[in-house]
Enzyme design. Structure first.
Site, short mmCIF file in Angstrom:
data_model
loop_
_atom_site.label_atom_id
_atom_site.label_comp_id
_atom_site.label_asym_id
_atom_site.label_seq_id
_atom_site.Cartn_x
_atom_site.Cartn_y
_atom_site.Cartn_z
N ILE A 83 0.83 -1.20 0.00
CA ILE A 83 0.00 0.00 0.00
C ILE A 83 0.86 1.25 0.00
O ILE A 83 1.72 1.42 0.88
CB ILE A 83 -0.94 0.01 1.22
CG1 ILE A 83 -1.82 -1.24 1.21
CG2 ILE A 83 -1.78 1.28 1.24
CD1 ILE A 83 -2.69 -1.41 -0.03
N LYS A 84 0.64 2.09 -0.98
CA LYS A 84 1.35 3.38 -1.04
C LYS A 84 0.52 4.40 -0.28
O LYS A 84 -0.66 4.60 -0.56
CB LYS A 84 1.49 3.86 -2.48
CG LYS A 84 2.78 3.53 -3.15
CD LYS A 84 2.79 4.16 -4.54
CE LYS A 84 4.18 4.52 -4.95
NZ LYS A 84 4.19 5.18 -6.26
#
Ligand code: E4P
Length: 221
Positions: A83-84
């Site tokens: 997850i960015k």
């Protein structure tokens, strides 16, 4: 030292992976928006099917609970989804929750300074992404920012890796690795430039000419 492909374009992913040097992929909303229209989930799953290693997918929500819901959704697609989360106060809370409570890997993105990287490290991030091109655009020295961040990781004993992104020219890749980046994420266009050298092409042609001439002379059978 690893290379990731920085794109949401499936053709670029496949061409890069075929070279045998790519071990992950980073996308962002701008790259996703530039790719062919269609279901985002289908696109991410197609990238996962074509590319080894982690695939970074960025949350766009800004409210912490919405960020958490969006992140949990993306992470449910595949254990290789990272997850960015863009660096922000609200983002810090989410980074820690995802990494420490939900065992979801986070790539903290859109960072321009070692102070931001320090906060991401202390929040438990697995990857810290420094935007080399955008840092240099402002007249700062991205190599120094990478070096400081590498020193923080060393001193703090953090189990984290620096991703250098926002490549503007092929020399940014070299400088980022030499400054201490563990991973460089690059658009496809710089990969042929890393391979090409006029002297190499010249030498290969010279060898091939010599071989052909010898064959013509019947020297080599
Ligand atoms: C990588 O993770 C980044 O999203 C990307 O490299 C940003 O590149 P840009 O600064 O060219 O938009």
């Amino acid at each position: 030292m690893e290379l990731f492909i920085d794109t949401a374009d499936l053709d670029e992913v496949r061409r890069a992976v075929a070279l045998g040097v790519i071990s992950g992929c980073t996308t962002n909303p701008k790259l996703a928006a530039a790719a062919e229209p269609g279901s985002f989930r289908t696109r991410v799953e197609a990238i996962l099917a074509s590319c080894p290693g982690p695939v970074s997918v960025e949350v766009l929500a800004e409210a912490p609970d919405e960020m958490l819901a969006e992140a949990t959704e993306y992470a449910s697609w595949d254990p290789r989804v990272v997850i960015k989360v863009a660096m922000s106060l609200g983002g810090l809370e989410i980074i820690s929750k995802l990494e420490r409570e939900r065992d979801i890997r986070v790539n903290v993105t859109c960072m321009m300074s070692s102070n931001q990287a320090a906060m991401a490290l202390m929040a438990g991030a697995t990857y810290v992404s420094l935007f080399v091109g955008r840092i240099n655009d402002l007249g700062y020295d991205a190599g120094a920012v990478i070096g400081e961040t590498a020193e923080y990781i060393e001193r703090g004993g953090f189990d984290a890796r620096i991703i250098a992104g926002s490549m503007r020219q092929v020399s940014d890749i070299q400088r980022s690795f030499l400054a201490g980046a563990h991973i460089v994420t690059t658009p496809y266009r710089f990969l042929p430039q890393m391979v090409h050298h006029p002297r190499t092409a010249e030498t290969i042609a010279e060898f091939s000419r010599a071989w052909d001439e010898a064959r013509r002379r019947g020297g080599l059978v």
